[in-house]
Enzyme design. Sequence first.
Site, short mmCIF file in Angstrom:
data_model
loop_
_atom_site.label_atom_id
_atom_site.label_comp_id
_atom_site.label_asym_id
_atom_site.label_seq_id
_atom_site.Cartn_x
_atom_site.Cartn_y
_atom_site.Cartn_z
N GLY A 102 0.80 -1.21 0.00
CA GLY A 102 0.00 0.00 0.00
C GLY A 102 0.84 1.26 0.00
N HIS A 132 8.04 18.60 3.95
CA HIS A 132 8.33 17.57 2.95
C HIS A 132 7.44 16.35 3.23
CE1 HIS A 132 10.57 14.45 0.78
NE2 HIS A 132 11.14 15.43 0.09
N SER A 142 6.70 4.28 8.34
CA SER A 142 6.94 3.62 7.07
C SER A 142 5.58 3.23 6.52
CB SER A 142 7.80 2.36 7.27
OG SER A 142 7.74 1.51 6.15
N HIS A 191 -36.67 -30.72 7.37
CA HIS A 191 -36.48 -31.36 6.05
C HIS A 191 -37.47 -30.82 5.02
CE1 HIS A 191 -33.85 -34.43 7.88
NE2 HIS A 191 -34.71 -34.40 8.90
N SER A 321 -43.23 -7.18 -11.85
CA SER A 321 -42.66 -7.93 -12.96
C SER A 321 -42.73 -7.13 -14.25
CB SER A 321 -43.43 -9.25 -13.12
OG SER A 321 -43.17 -9.86 -14.37
N SER A 322 -41.79 -7.43 -15.18
CA SER A 322 -41.81 -6.76 -16.47
C SER A 322 -42.88 -7.34 -17.40
CB SER A 322 -40.44 -6.87 -17.14
OG SER A 322 -40.15 -8.24 -17.42
N LYS A 327 -47.47 -8.49 -10.17
CA LYS A 327 -46.71 -9.51 -9.44
C LYS A 327 -45.78 -8.84 -8.44
CE LYS A 327 -44.12 -13.79 -10.22
NZ LYS A 327 -43.02 -13.64 -9.25
N ARG A 328 -45.74 -9.38 -7.24
CA ARG A 328 -44.88 -8.85 -6.18
C ARG A 328 -43.84 -9.90 -5.81
NH1 ARG A 328 -49.11 -7.01 -1.75
NH2 ARG A 328 -47.21 -7.11 -0.49
N ASN A 329 -42.60 -9.48 -5.76
CA ASN A 329 -41.49 -10.39 -5.46
C ASN A 329 -40.77 -9.95 -4.19
OD1 ASN A 329 -41.92 -11.86 -7.90
ND2 ASN A 329 -40.84 -10.25 -9.03
N GLU A 334 -33.96 -10.90 -1.65
CA GLU A 334 -33.06 -11.39 -2.69
C GLU A 334 -31.80 -10.54 -2.78
OE1 GLU A 334 -35.42 -11.51 -6.21
OE2 GLU A 334 -36.72 -13.14 -5.47
#
Length: 471
Positions: A102, A132, A142, A191, A321-322, A327-329, A334
């Site tokens: 670095g 300087h 350093s 399960h 949705s497109s 529609k709901r997601n 996500e």
Amino acid sequence: MHEPSNVRIEHDAFGPIEIPADRYWGAQTQRALGVFEIGEERFPSSLIRAFGLQKLAAARANRRLGALDRILAAAIEAAAREVWEGRFDDHFPLRVWQTGSGTQTNMNANEVIANRANESLGQPLGSRRPIHPNDHVNCSQSSNDSFPTVMHLCTGLELRDRLLPALAWLRDTLAAKAAEFDDVVKIGRTHLMDAVPMTVGQAFGAFASQIGHGIERIEATAPRLYRLAQGGTAVGSGLNAPVGFDQAFCDEVVALSGLPVVPNPCKFEGMGAHDALIEVSGSLNVLAASLIKIANDIRLLGSGPRCGLGELVIPDDGLSSSIMPGKRNPTIAEALVQAAFQVMGNHATISAAGASGTFELNVAKPVLIHNLLQSIRLLADGSYVFAGKLVRDLAVDRDRLAENVSKALLLATVLNPILGYDCVATITRKAMAEGLTPRAAAIALGVMTGEQYDRIVDPAAMTTPKTPEDR
């Protein structure tokens, strides 16, 4: 090529070089821009500002120990404070992909602060006097001890000020939902299959507990995280730093930031290895796994709304949705899961980078801190959005939950101590095969009356353990 009026000529040990006239960086930064032309990723402002804190604390420590003239120190301190405050973020143009120590970013900080300090003393940019960048701003330091110190400082600040508050809010929001849904009975699932009753509140209590444990894991890294390598200079021996510089530096950081830092008693370890930062990343990796589990459970429990589980009602985010109108997601869940995937990938990179110490210097510092800071930011932002835009407004579909409970075969499990496992298995098999409720199957088999069944099989009562006297 720049127009002559738009550049200044700066000189260093390698000769003259053109630098944009309004930029506060110097010759080494300009040369590095032409060398490290890899990718587009730059360090976040949190690291740049931590450099301001580091240079400010170093100047104050040097002044206290007599290693730096008071007038020069005052100018450096003022300039470094401005970097810490974010006034010079745009003057750090270097990419992450540079020397593994670095060094170029440390030099960038030295040059910006030296130029700004000289300007405050009436000198033009690029004058390198009276201050300087190496002799004064980098005094007693350093890159090899300064960059890892900054790595620890910015990590500590980002955890304290960004991630831990976000997690506390998420934990508390989940806990509030646990209390709100404490009386709502649902069928547990193991399960992916129906199990015995529990409450929705118990599920959210588990989520809150996961986040609480995540907070504890992060906080447990503090004793190692807050040990700083500063004072080790080139290899860890402290060459060219005055005796006591490490402690004076830490005292100044504590006073300036409140971070409880202390000198690393083995600076060779602090510069050649970055185990403490891998440990932090490990705690974030566990947190990412927790968030994926929580987000996936919530979006699965909210699946539907008519043809899925539909037990939770996920708040409307205004997106759709497109192709399927209305529609709901579960978009926020996500997004959080994807961010958590990135954190897991970052941990793999951080682990490899942390293993890249050779002798007295780790030479993968930039990529390590780049990934660690991204992980912190993703988890913090993701937790805030998840808590505020999804968890807080979650609701339950009480009718759907009650219907699911009424049809559950494994309510009969509570009869095991009374009828025995094999008899209860016969009840559930008959109920499944003939489409009956377990109550109806038990009555049809003649093993108990409806009154007896109703007295024993109480779904709400089954959500908490009972003593022998209660059974």
